[in-house]
Design a protein around this motif. Structure first.
Motif, short mmCIF file in Angstrom:
data_model
loop_
_atom_site.label_atom_id
_atom_site.label_comp_id
_atom_site.label_asym_id
_atom_site.label_seq_id
_atom_site.Cartn_x
_atom_site.Cartn_y
_atom_site.Cartn_z
N GLY A 94 -5.08 0.15 -2.18
CA GLY A 94 -4.05 1.16 -2.31
C GLY A 94 -4.55 2.40 -3.03
O GLY A 94 -4.28 3.53 -2.60
N SER B 29 -3.62 -2.22 3.23
CA SER B 29 -3.16 -1.57 2.00
C SER B 29 -3.72 -0.16 1.90
O SER B 29 -3.03 0.77 1.47
CB SER B 29 -3.57 -2.39 0.78
OG SER B 29 -4.97 -2.55 0.71
N SER C 135 -1.42 3.31 2.12
CA SER C 135 -1.32 4.12 0.90
C SER C 135 -1.85 5.52 1.11
O SER C 135 -1.50 6.44 0.37
CB SER C 135 -2.09 3.45 -0.24
OG SER C 135 -3.48 3.44 0.02
N TRP D 241 -5.43 -5.60 -2.79
CA TRP D 241 -4.50 -4.58 -2.31
C TRP D 241 -4.28 -3.46 -3.32
O TRP D 241 -3.97 -2.33 -2.93
CB TRP D 241 -3.18 -5.18 -1.85
CG TRP D 241 -2.40 -6.04 -2.79
CD1 TRP D 241 -2.40 -7.40 -2.84
CD2 TRP D 241 -1.48 -5.62 -3.81
NE1 TRP D 241 -1.54 -7.86 -3.81
CE2 TRP D 241 -0.95 -6.79 -4.42
CE3 TRP D 241 -1.02 -4.39 -4.24
CZ2 TRP D 241 -0.02 -6.75 -5.45
CZ3 TRP D 241 -0.09 -4.34 -5.27
CH2 TRP D 241 0.40 -5.50 -5.86
N GLY E 278 0.82 -1.21 0.00
CA GLY E 278 0.00 0.00 0.00
C GLY E 278 0.85 1.26 0.00
O GLY E 278 0.57 2.22 -0.72
N THR E 279 1.92 1.25 0.81
CA THR E 279 2.82 2.40 0.84
C THR E 279 3.47 2.60 -0.52
O THR E 279 3.59 3.74 -1.01
CB THR E 279 3.92 2.19 1.90
OG1 THR E 279 3.31 1.98 3.17
CG2 THR E 279 4.83 3.40 1.98
N ILE F 270 2.26 1.73 -3.48
CA ILE F 270 1.25 2.27 -4.39
C ILE F 270 1.06 3.77 -4.16
O ILE F 270 0.99 4.56 -5.10
CB ILE F 270 -0.09 1.53 -4.22
CG1 ILE F 270 0.03 0.11 -4.77
CG2 ILE F 270 -1.22 2.27 -4.95
CD1 ILE F 270 -1.20 -0.74 -4.52
#
Length: 505
Positions: free
Chosen positions: A260, A308, A312, A256, A121-122, A124
């Protein structure tokens, strides 16, 4: 598009000195600890360590704070999974399926999955930030109270999904949560529901209430148990199981990716952020699933969707901060203070004149994704030992941490009192079959929905044409209706197909 010259300059900034990489690992560890301890929070950690950034260059200072932010987004998932205590409001939906996985002896897998979903997620969030930082900022400027109200309603629709087969109980619990969220001064300045208590003028303190509803009430329920996980074989601490959990992420790519993208969009909206993003992502994942009845009973997709999205959302909030100079929440407000300490002001001019620094921040956060995976694996391996602690020791320890954390957040005795009051409420709801999560959704989003509805009415004068003249609001409303109707149509088709198969000879 990416400016190649500025991109190359950013690489030089990151490689000409070791300082950016020396501060990131400590920042990640600080974020994990503050996110994992009930009652503490990422903004608190960032505020405590903010003075240290005055002695750093601007880029290392921001990378240090974003490292705390990044790890803290995942850290809240650890107590949510192990002891049903969302370390932050961003981890509320993580507890819905993470804790049942832990009770089934799959705690290591759940932690590994949460870590993988958080890192993806980060990643994305920062990919989108790298490609679309300016368009995101322009889109945020077009969002008004109407759009914010629709987003709040989108989150509130999750209440209907949390009652399981008991829709009426879910609705009643959600309504109670909304009423609790409306305590204090209204958007018009009217005082309500305070019962003469000055501590309630600003409303119910959210984090102590969450701790009480989830943690303390769960500890009361566990008091007759010896361990969180009863079977001794299931209490094993396995690094291999954690890695198996990490590998689970490849089974649900659309979950995810969708989480995200939702997190980036919602995180970019000031005042909303990860607390709403994880709920909306979980809600959409559950609605789209053909076997939605598995959610709430340890479905890995629930953990993936929540983690996620809440991770994000960091990329979205950073886009708003960098492009507009507007903090989206407590964490980015602390970063704005760091900007001021270095005589930097975010906004379009800052982006146009310092694109190399923007790219440096983004690339530095990509590196944090890989470092978080390494540091996080070691951290969750140690944290998973919680399931081996007898409840007679674990319960008072967690409760004491929760009470002290609530006191530190609020600054007076009303914090611990809120924990205990909501602990009793949570215990009562659990005993009589009401979904505690529905109360939490109402508590988090009820006040927001009311305030945005009032502002929408004031701006529009009650004219429907105002809503019809806002394309973004129409798109959001269409998506909301589609998210509600598509699962109903799908279930109707499945029911007709099942009826036809039974009628066939």
């Amino acid at each position: 598009m990416i400016d190649a010259t500025a991109f190359a300059s950013a690489l030089d900034l990151l490689t000409q000195s070791w300082q950016p990489w020396l501060v990131v690992p400590p920042g990640l560890l600080i974020g994990l600890i503050f996110g994992a301890v009930p009652g503490l929070s990422v903004p608190v950690a960032m505020a405590i360590f903010l003075p240290l950034t005055a002695y750093m260059d601007f880029l290392p200072a921001i990378l240090f704070l974003t490292a705390i932010f990044t790890a803290g987004s995942f850290g809240g998932a650890i107590p949510a999974i192990l002891v049903n205590v969302p370390g932050t409001a961003a981890a509320v939906a993580t507890a819905f399926d993470g804790y049942p996985m832990a009770q089934a002896g799959r705690h290591s897998q759940a932690l590994g999955l949460a870590l993988a979903a958080s890192t993806m997620g980060t990643a994305i969030g920062y990919v989108v930030l790298l490609l679309f930082v300016s368009p995101i900022a322009e889109a945020v400027l077009k969002l008004g109270p109407v759009e914010m109200f629709i987003i709040a309603i989108w989150g509130l629709t999750l209440i209907a999904a949390l009652g399981g087969g008991r829709f009426s109980k879910g609705l009643l619990a959600g309504t109670l949560g909304v009423l609790l969220g409306l305590i204090g001064f209204s958007a018009l300045g009217d005082m309500r529901g305070t019962m003469g208590q000055m501590a309630l003028l600003d409303g119910v303190a959210t984090t102590p209430a969450l701790i009480g509803l989830f943690a303390a009430s769960e500890l009361f329920r566990l008091i007759r148990s010896n361990y969180i996980v009863e079977e001794e074989a299931s209490r094993a601490i396995s690094f291999r199981a954690i890695l198996q959990g990490v590998a689970l992420i490849v089974r649900h790519p659309f979950v995810w990716i969708r989480g995200g993208l939702l997190g980036v969009v919602i995180g970019a909206i000031p005042g909303v952020g990860s607390a709403v993003a994880n709920l909306v992502s979980y809600s959409e994942t559950k609605r789209r699933a053909k076997d939605s009845s598995r959610f709430g009973h340890g479905d890995p997709r629930g953990v993936t969707a929540s983690e996620s999205a809440n991770s994000s959302s960091e990329g979205g909030s950073m886009a708003t901060l960098l492009a507009l100079g507007i903090p989206g929440g407590g964490a980015t407000a602390v970063m704005l203070s760091a900007f001021a300490m270095h005589d930097v002001t975010g906004g379009p001019r800052f982006i146009s004149e310092n694109m190399n620094i923007i790219y440096g921040i983004i690339l530095g956060n990509f590196a944090q994704v890989f470092l978080l995976m390494a540091v996080g694996l070691g951290f969750v391996f140690v944290a998973s030992s919680v399931v081996r602690v007898p409840v007679r020791y674990l319960a008072p320890s967690v409760l004491a941490l929760a009470v002290f954390g609530a006191y530190s957040l609020v600054g007076n005795i009303s914090g611990p009192v809120t924990v205990m009051v909501f602990a009793v409420l949570g215990w009562f709801l659990r005993r009589h079959g009401y979904p505690v999560a529905a109360v939490v959704i109402g508590l988090l989003l009820g006040g927001m929905a009311e305030g945005e509805l009032l502002r929408s009415y004031q701006i529009s004068g009650g004219e429907v044409s105002y809503f019809l003249s806002r394309p973004v609001a129409l798109v959001l409303a269409t998506l909301l209706l589609a998210s509600l109707l598509v699962p109903l149509v799908r279930k109707g088709r499945a029911a007709r197909a099942a009826a036809a198969s039974r009628a066939a000879p």
